[in-house]
Write a protein that holds these residues in place. Structure first.
Motif, PDB file in Angstrom:
ATOM      1  N   VAL A  60      61.506  68.224 -10.756  1.00  0.00           N
ATOM      2  CA  VAL A  60      61.885  68.379 -11.943  1.00  0.00           C
ATOM      3  C   VAL A  60      61.725  70.037 -12.310  1.00  0.00           C
ATOM      4  CG1 VAL A  60      61.984  68.027 -14.600  1.00  0.00           C
ATOM      5  CG2 VAL A  60      61.972  65.993 -12.851  1.00  0.00           C
ATOM      6  N   LYS A  61      60.436  70.458 -12.229  1.00  0.00           N
ATOM      7  CA  LYS A  61      60.157  71.849 -12.640  1.00  0.00           C
ATOM      8  C   LYS A  61      60.878  72.939 -11.721  1.00  0.00           C
ATOM      9  CE  LYS A  61      56.039  74.558 -13.479  1.00  0.00           C
ATOM     10  NZ  LYS A  61      54.645  74.291 -13.627  1.00  0.00           N
ATOM     11  N   GLN A  62      61.302  72.501 -10.470  1.00  0.00           N
ATOM     12  CA  GLN A  62      61.718  73.337  -9.684  1.00  0.00           C
ATOM     13  C   GLN A  62      63.211  73.357  -9.658  1.00  0.00           C
ATOM     14  OE1 GLN A  62      60.241  72.357  -5.811  1.00  0.00           O
ATOM     15  NE2 GLN A  62      58.171  73.380  -6.069  1.00  0.00           N
ATOM     16  N   HIS A  63      63.917  72.032 -10.170  1.00  0.00           N
ATOM     17  CA  HIS A  63      65.211  71.955 -10.108  1.00  0.00           C
ATOM     18  C   HIS A  63      65.722  71.414 -11.320  1.00  0.00           C
ATOM     19  CE1 HIS A  63      64.844  72.964  -5.815  1.00  0.00           C
ATOM     20  NE2 HIS A  63      64.301  71.968  -5.681  1.00  0.00           N
ATOM     21  N   PRO A  64      65.620  72.101 -12.377  1.00  0.00           N
ATOM     22  CA  PRO A  64      65.744  71.391 -13.720  1.00  0.00           C
ATOM     23  C   PRO A  64      67.231  70.902 -13.829  1.00  0.00           C
ATOM     24  CG  PRO A  64      65.547  73.671 -14.093  1.00  0.00           C
ATOM     25  CD  PRO A  64      65.285  73.191 -12.741  1.00  0.00           C
ATOM     26  N   ASP A  65      68.132  71.533 -13.251  1.00  0.00           N
ATOM     27  CA  ASP A  65      69.676  71.286 -13.422  1.00  0.00           C
ATOM     28  C   ASP A  65      69.993  69.791 -12.630  1.00  0.00           C
ATOM     29  OD1 ASP A  65      70.197  73.391 -14.909  1.00  0.00           O
ATOM     30  OD2 ASP A  65      70.923  74.532 -13.106  1.00  0.00           O
ATOM     31  N   ASP A  66      69.306  69.631 -11.364  1.00  0.00           N
ATOM     32  CA  ASP A  66      69.526  68.404 -10.642  1.00  0.00           C
ATOM     33  C   ASP A  66      68.946  67.266 -11.347  1.00  0.00           C
ATOM     34  OD1 ASP A  66      70.506  69.920  -8.556  1.00  0.00           O
ATOM     35  OD2 ASP A  66      68.692  70.002  -7.321  1.00  0.00           O
ATOM     36  N   HIS A  67      67.640  67.705 -12.017  1.00  0.00           N
ATOM     37  CA  HIS A  67      67.064  66.581 -12.804  1.00  0.00           C
ATOM     38  C   HIS A  67      68.254  65.897 -13.808  1.00  0.00           C
ATOM     39  CE1 HIS A  67      64.764  65.018 -16.317  1.00  0.00           C
ATOM     40  NE2 HIS A  67      64.146  64.359 -15.179  1.00  0.00           N
ATOM     41  N   LYS A  68      68.804  66.796 -14.531  1.00  0.00           N
ATOM     42  CA  LYS A  68      69.957  66.291 -15.365  1.00  0.00           C
ATOM     43  C   LYS A  68      70.944  65.095 -14.758  1.00  0.00           C
ATOM     44  CE  LYS A  68      69.727  70.577 -18.232  1.00  0.00           C
ATOM     45  NZ  LYS A  68      70.392  71.824 -18.330  1.00  0.00           N
ATOM     46  N   ASP A  69      71.231  65.511 -13.617  1.00  0.00           N
ATOM     47  CA  ASP A  69      72.398  64.538 -12.723  1.00  0.00           C
ATOM     48  C   ASP A  69      71.507  63.298 -12.792  1.00  0.00           C
ATOM     49  OD1 ASP A  69      74.156  66.868 -12.695  1.00  0.00           O
ATOM     50  OD2 ASP A  69      73.675  67.194 -10.712  1.00  0.00           O
ATOM     51  N   ILE A  70      70.211  63.263 -12.436  1.00  0.00           N
ATOM     52  CA  ILE A  70      69.694  62.229 -12.166  1.00  0.00           C
ATOM     53  C   ILE A  70      69.567  61.254 -13.484  1.00  0.00           C
ATOM     54  CG2 ILE A  70      67.169  61.344 -11.830  1.00  0.00           C
ATOM     55  CD1 ILE A  70      66.825  63.601  -9.521  1.00  0.00           C
ATOM     56  N   ILE A  71      69.202  61.843 -14.530  1.00  0.00           N
ATOM     57  CA  ILE A  71      69.148  61.194 -15.741  1.00  0.00           C
ATOM     58  C   ILE A  71      70.442  60.617 -16.201  1.00  0.00           C
ATOM     59  CG2 ILE A  71      68.770  61.645 -18.216  1.00  0.00           C
ATOM     60  CD1 ILE A  71      66.387  61.264 -16.683  1.00  0.00           C
ATOM     61  N   GLN A  72      71.572  61.362 -15.839  1.00  0.00           N
ATOM     62  CA  GLN A  72      73.149  60.854 -16.254  1.00  0.00           C
ATOM     63  C   GLN A  72      73.508  59.901 -15.289  1.00  0.00           C
ATOM     64  OE1 GLN A  72      74.976  64.528 -16.558  1.00  0.00           O
ATOM     65  NE2 GLN A  72      74.244  65.107 -18.383  1.00  0.00           N
ATOM     66  N   GLY A  73      72.614  59.424 -14.394  1.00  0.00           N
ATOM     67  CA  GLY A  73      73.360  58.234 -13.656  1.00  0.00           C
ATOM     68  C   GLY A  73      72.885  58.079 -12.224  1.00  0.00           C
ATOM     69  N   ASN A  74      72.539  59.389 -11.414  1.00  0.00           N
ATOM     70  CA  ASN A  74      72.331  59.363 -10.045  1.00  0.00           C
ATOM     71  C   ASN A  74      70.668  59.021  -9.870  1.00  0.00           C
ATOM     72  OD1 ASN A  74      74.839  60.017  -9.396  1.00  0.00           O
ATOM     73  ND2 ASN A  74      74.404  62.139  -9.361  1.00  0.00           N
ATOM     74  N   ARG A  75      70.298  57.875 -10.212  1.00  0.00           N
ATOM     75  CA  ARG A  75      68.941  57.579 -10.282  1.00  0.00           C
ATOM     76  C   ARG A  75      68.363  57.248  -8.913  1.00  0.00           C
ATOM     77  NH1 ARG A  75      67.574  55.870 -15.057  1.00  0.00           N
ATOM     78  NH2 ARG A  75      65.832  54.438 -14.602  1.00  0.00           N
ATOM     79  N   THR A  76      67.105  57.494  -9.057  1.00  0.00           N
ATOM     80  CA  THR A  76      66.213  57.300  -7.735  1.00  0.00           C
ATOM     81  C   THR A  76      65.411  56.036  -7.784  1.00  0.00           C
ATOM     82  OG1 THR A  76      66.112  59.670  -7.680  1.00  0.00           O
ATOM     83  CG2 THR A  76      64.375  58.218  -6.480  1.00  0.00           C
ATOM     84  N   LEU A  77      65.435  55.049  -6.502  1.00  0.00           N
ATOM     85  CA  LEU A  77      64.586  54.015  -6.707  1.00  0.00           C
ATOM     86  C   LEU A  77      63.280  54.268  -6.031  1.00  0.00           C
ATOM     87  CD1 LEU A  77      64.310  50.909  -7.064  1.00  0.00           C
ATOM     88  CD2 LEU A  77      65.439  50.809  -4.636  1.00  0.00           C
ATOM     89  N   VAL A  78      62.105  53.749  -6.486  1.00  0.00           N
ATOM     90  CA  VAL A  78      60.885  53.687  -5.640  1.00  0.00           C
ATOM     91  C   VAL A  78      60.490  52.442  -5.607  1.00  0.00           C
ATOM     92  CG1 VAL A  78      58.458  54.380  -6.095  1.00  0.00           C
ATOM     93  CG2 VAL A  78      60.190  56.141  -6.407  1.00  0.00           C
ATOM     94  N   LEU A  79      60.361  51.845  -4.391  1.00  0.00           N
ATOM     95  CA  LEU A  79      60.121  50.657  -4.278  1.00  0.00           C
ATOM     96  C   LEU A  79      58.770  50.259  -3.568  1.00  0.00           C
ATOM     97  CD1 LEU A  79      61.050  47.424  -4.137  1.00  0.00           C
ATOM     98  CD2 LEU A  79      62.099  47.992  -1.916  1.00  0.00           C
ATOM     99  N   LEU A 115      57.953  58.054 -15.055  1.00  0.00           N
ATOM    100  CA  LEU A 115      58.995  57.883 -13.850  1.00  0.00           C
ATOM    101  C   LEU A 115      60.398  57.636 -14.507  1.00  0.00           C
ATOM    102  CD1 LEU A 115      56.726  56.392 -11.030  1.00  0.00           C
ATOM    103  CD2 LEU A 115      58.038  58.596 -11.094  1.00  0.00           C
ATOM    104  N   GLU A 116      60.357  56.567 -15.576  1.00  0.00           N
ATOM    105  CA  GLU A 116      61.743  56.260 -15.885  1.00  0.00           C
ATOM    106  C   GLU A 116      62.274  57.413 -17.000  1.00  0.00           C
ATOM    107  OE1 GLU A 116      64.692  53.998 -16.938  1.00  0.00           O
ATOM    108  OE2 GLU A 116      63.157  53.264 -15.689  1.00  0.00           O
ATOM    109  N   SER A 117      61.358  58.352 -17.564  1.00  0.00           N
ATOM    110  CA  SER A 117      61.925  59.187 -18.265  1.00  0.00           C
ATOM    111  C   SER A 117      62.461  60.357 -17.428  1.00  0.00           C
ATOM    112  CB  SER A 117      60.778  59.862 -19.135  1.00  0.00           C
ATOM    113  OG  SER A 117      59.965  60.588 -18.287  1.00  0.00           O
ATOM    114  N   MET A 118      61.837  60.436 -16.035  1.00  0.00           N
ATOM    115  CA  MET A 118      62.614  61.347 -15.157  1.00  0.00           C
ATOM    116  C   MET A 118      63.982  60.587 -14.316  1.00  0.00           C
ATOM    117  SD  MET A 118      59.279  63.293 -13.733  1.00  0.00           S
ATOM    118  CE  MET A 118      58.302  61.890 -13.522  1.00  0.00           C
ATOM    119  N   GLY A 119      64.241  59.385 -14.831  1.00  0.00           N
ATOM    120  CA  GLY A 119      65.405  58.935 -14.069  1.00  0.00           C
ATOM    121  C   GLY A 119      64.989  58.188 -12.819  1.00  0.00           C
TER     122      GLY A 119
END
Length: 142
Positions: A60-79, A115-119
């Protein structure tokens, strides 16, 4: 996205505007002799969540614009596969109980919120980790 599932360590690569999470995350620690399996599983869950939380914070720190995309729907799953059902119940409970290891459970809850707050969606799934292990089957048989 999946971070790493064993085998040869994949080379880091960048796809489009999203960096693949390909770093191998392994660590071991020594726990005091009095820690039971339940406590050890909780510590393992916390360590895994901390590793993922730290990784996503760096991203998030290195790629703030990518993080906005994640929050808006391109979520990451950690299993996380866990072989202790009591630890899964405690880690995912909506309310904390004043039981042994509650500070560890509180830390797990805080990492899950972070983690949830970061998508990032985190799932803890049960896996019968000792099934088929001859030494474990012998010990568990009355």
């Amino acid at each position: 996205r999946v971070c790493h599932q064993g085998g040869p360590r994949p080379r880091p690569r960048r796809t489009g505007d999203q960096q693949d999470c390909t770093g191998e995350m392994t660590k071991s620690i020594s726990l005091p002799p009095g820690v039971c399996n339940y406590g050890a599983e909780l510590v393992g869950i916390l360590m895994a969540l901390k590793a993922h939380d730290d990784t996503f914070r760096k991203f998030v720190k290195q790629h703030p614009d990518d993080h906005k995309d994640i929050i808006q729907g391109n979520r990451t799953l950690v299993l996380l596969w866990v072989d202790n059902q009591e630890a899964i119940v405690a880690a995912t409970a909506s309310e904390l109980e004043d039981k042994p290891y509650w500070p560890v459970v509180l830390s797990i809850h805080q990492r899950l919120v972070s983690l949830e707050s970061m998508g990032v969606e985190v799932r803890l799934e049960w896996y019968p980790g000792h099934v088929g292990n001859a030494l474990n089957d012998t010990w568990a048989t009355p």
